[in-house]
Design an enzyme around this catalytic site. Structure first.
Site, PDB file in Angstrom:
ATOM      1  N   ASP A   1       0.696  -1.273   0.087  1.00  0.00           N
ATOM      2  CA  ASP A   1      -0.150   0.009   0.128  1.00  0.00           C
ATOM      3  C   ASP A   1       0.784   1.427   0.022  1.00  0.00           C
ATOM      4  O   ASP A   1       1.781   1.232   0.621  1.00  0.00           O
ATOM      5  CB  ASP A   1      -0.971   0.141   1.393  1.00  0.00           C
ATOM      6  CG  ASP A   1      -1.745   1.081   1.487  1.00  0.00           C
ATOM      7  OD1 ASP A   1      -2.637   1.323   0.469  1.00  0.00           O
ATOM      8  OD2 ASP A   1      -1.672   1.987   2.259  1.00  0.00           O
TER       9      ASP A   1
ATOM     10  N   GLU B   1       1.807  -0.388  -5.103  1.00  0.00           N
ATOM     11  CA  GLU B   1       0.772   0.891  -5.440  1.00  0.00           C
ATOM     12  C   GLU B   1       1.938   1.797  -5.506  1.00  0.00           C
ATOM     13  O   GLU B   1       2.302   2.507  -4.528  1.00  0.00           O
ATOM     14  CB  GLU B   1      -0.133   0.878  -4.214  1.00  0.00           C
ATOM     15  CG  GLU B   1      -1.038   1.956  -4.428  1.00  0.00           C
ATOM     16  CD  GLU B   1      -2.033   2.180  -3.618  1.00  0.00           C
ATOM     17  OE1 GLU B   1      -3.583   2.633  -3.970  1.00  0.00           O
ATOM     18  OE2 GLU B   1      -1.765   2.263  -2.367  1.00  0.00           O
TER      19      GLU B   1
END
Length: 671
Positions: free
Chosen positions: A335, A372
């Site tokens: 993330d 990401e």
């Protein structure tokens, strides 16, 4: 004592009524050793550390054991405590030191802190942050990771609780790892071969000031600890074994397991947030601090982990090694991974030590690493993330281009072509396995909502509809939200199939959002992180209600699996066409895109996409080597003729011409 018994199995002194001896500095955390438990914890700036022991569920400690100075080696405090009943034990640390926020120190000896290396947390009730000692008696039998090639993956992103929590799920343990095991036959029927689990690290489910709910889990408090409330056996503290069983059963079914991991921030927030673990152990080491010793906030949640500090880098490596070796997981999606490339002052590093270490770590060698490649402070590294020939990326540019194309925006046909063949403008050196293609994910609209709403509808989040992305590239097909208008519903159904077909016919690694294959909706909410209820749970009644969509998706996945040319190959194996064969139209007003993927032999696939509201007659190229064109899918056709079983596609009556309907996608294949 015999000469065969280890000398360190015997205590040397007593502290607070417990037999102890100086412990081993490594590994960190609480580790079972002969006769006892070794406790090891790091703090560079502490003046003293005390081990606090509780009986399970007790309000008050049964003992507090200060670490003698002789038990400290450098910045590590280590002590072996003997004769503990580990199955009924909870523990934490009191850490004393300077409380000087202007210097970055926030020590508070009145608080009992979680062990950052704890293998389990209690996870519920008033003592949910207490640490526990995990047993190590799970039988993996003959488990072997599938080790699927990147290009063969079809990733399915799901939320462990939300996937089976709805009353319609029909499982015996809704909302748990065990419940997900019961849905493995569904995953196999759909055809996905990799699940990407949203965060399963322990997090505080009530960490939200607006709704009181943290559903997604992107605020970790226990990086080594599986989420207790996701386990049917969580009350018995068996979450470790239950999660291992899930991984073993998924592997048995040929399905890989990726974990969505959060190393960019923690649940402790900024100076107004709680002191749970890192902040009280060594705030100045674990967090990026501004010159005036506040918190850099590149995560958008109040703090940013200082990931390229050597100690924190070691923590991240230890954590991932643990999940890879002890839980047999196959990889990780990181993330806001751009943060992992920042230095202590927030500067972008040319050669980030953490990213390099992850890429070359021997234990993680076979793990898939997916970034990401952006953060909440505007750093966007899609196509430029430091990959070390190991990292793949969530391709946000693929998402935005496909969304714009299927709704009919002008001037995107050329870029759509680039995205379909693996985004060589971004990943020419790294190959198509570097791009994880997706149209929807947990963050944003579901696929049904993407074609049902022009605007986000996040009022239920309590933030005045200010949260969530405003740039969704969505289209409601003529009416906002739910409707019974047949024409609007027909257009939405067609665009949904267009999106799925383009995704599964694109080179790169496709990722589906759980529930999109059966039409799950969040009623226009594109930031449902704070809802744990029917809005975010998969409604399994949709499986029958939208059986045609499920069948279409299953066949599209099977078709991709049957045709390697869609999964990889050189750019020269793709030939572009338009309304006329061999004559693509790259002008800004063109909405027709035709690609012929030629894999040699009989693996030739013709993909035609039309985002125009009018039909077009396409001149077909002669099929290779005297074969004939067969129709696999046509989203303009009514179900079940919109997609055929791979290998059983009907031959076209006219081998020279094909009419592609308005706003539709068709795929032909040679036999």
């Amino acid at each position: 004592m015999t000469t065969l018994e280890p000398i360190d199995a015997y205590p040397t002194q007593r502290i607070s009524g417990f037999s102890v001896r100086a412990g081993r500095s490594l590994p960190f955390g609480a580790t079972r050793v002969p006769g006892g438990v070794n406790f090891s914890v790091f703090s560079n700036h502490a003046t003293s550390v005390t081990l606090v022991l509780y009986r399970s569920g007790a309000a008050e400690p049964m003992a507090e054991l200060p670490f003698p100075e002789a038990f400290r080696v450098g910045s590590v405090y280590a002590m072996t405590v003997f004769d503990l009943d580990v199955e009924n034990l909870e523990y934490g640390y009191r850490v004393d030191g300077p409380h000087q926020p202007w210097l970055g120190h926030r020590f508070d000896a009145t608080r009992v802190l979680s062990d950052p290396y704890a293998r389990m947390l209690t996870g519920a009730g008033p003592y949910r942050h207490r640490s526990r000692v995990a047993l190590d008696d799970f039988d993996w039998e003959d488990d072997r990771p599938p080790r699927l090639p990147h290009e063969d993956l079809v990733i399915y992103e799901l939320h462990v609780r939300g996937f089976t929590r709805h009353p319609s799920s029909g499982v015996s343990a809704p909302g748990t790892y065990a419940g997900l095991v019961e849905k493995i036959p569904y995953l196999k029927e759909l055809g996905v071969n990799c699940v990407e689990l949203m965060p399963v690290f322990e997090f505080d489910e009530s960490d939200n000031i607006f709704t009181g709910v943290n559903y997604w889990g992107y605020s970790p408090i226990g990086f080594f600890a599986p989420k207790a409330s996701y386990a049917r056996t969580g009350r018995e503290h068996m979450q470790v074994d239950e999660f291992k069983h899930l991984v073993k059963e998924l592997h048995r079914a040929g399905i890989e397991v990726l974990l969505d991991v959060v190393f960019n921030h923690t649940a402790e927030g900024d100076e107004r947030g709680p002191s749970i673990s890192f902040k009280g152990l060594d705030n100045a080491t674990y967090y990026m601090l501004t010159p005036d010793r506040h918190y850099y906030n590149f995560s958008g949640t109040g703090n940013t982990l200082n990931c390229n500090h050597p100690v924190v880098r070691g923590f991240v490596l230890d954590c991932l090694r643990y999940w890879a070796s002890e839980f047999h997981v196959d990889g990780f999606r990181f993330d806001l991974a751009a943060i992992l490339g920042r230095g202590p002052d927030g500067e972008l590093l040319h050669n980030p030590p953490l990213l390099e270490s992850l890429a070359y770590d021997p234990i993680l060698r076979d793990c898939k690493l997916i970034a990401e490649a952006w953060d909440a402070a505007g750093l966007y590294q899609v196509g430029s993330f430091p990959d070390y020939s190991r990292w793949s990326e969530w391709n946000g540019r693929y998402r935005d281009t496909v969304r714009r194309y299927i709704k009919g925006d002008l001037g995107v046909t050329g870029e759509m072509a680039t995205r379909m063949v693996g985004s060589p403008d971004l990943y020419s050196r790294r190959g198509t396995a570097a791009t994880v293609n997706f149209i929807t994910s947990h963050d944003g609209f579901t696929l049904r909502d993407l074609v049902s709403y022009d605007h986000k509808h996040n009022e239920a989040n309590g933030e005045g509809n200010r949260d969530g992305d405003d740039t969704n590239h969505s289209w409601n097909c003529g009416q906002e939200g739910e409707t019974d208008d047949p024409a609007v519903l027909a257009t939405r159904a067609r665009l949904t199939r267009n999106a799925l077909l383009l995704l599964l016919a694109s080179r790169g690694v496709p990722m589906l959002l759980a529930g999109d294959e059966i039409g799950r909706t969040q009623l226009g909410n594109n930031n449902a992180y704070c809802h744990d209820g029917p809005l975010t749970w998969v409604d399994w009644g949709l499986r029958e209600e939208n059986a045609d969509l499920f069948r279409f998706t299953r066949r599209a996945i099977a078709f991709r699996r049957a045709h390697p040319v869609l999964r990889g190959g050189s750019p020269g194996s793709v030939h572009w066409h338009g309304v006329r064969a061999w004559s693509p139209d790259w002008s800004g007003h063109c909405r027709v895109l035709v690609a012929m993927f030629d894999g040699g032999g009989d693996d030739c696939v013709y993909v035609a996409a039309n985002s125009h509201w009018e039909a077009h007659a396409l001149e077909l190229p002669a099929p290779p080597r005297g074969l004939t064109w067969h129709l696999f899918a046509d989203t303009a056709a009514a179900p079940p003729e919109d997609a055929h079983e791979p290998g059983h596609e009907p031959a076209l009556a006219d081998q020279t011409r094909f009419v592609i309907g308005p706003r539709s996608v068709a795929i032909l294949v040679t036999h």
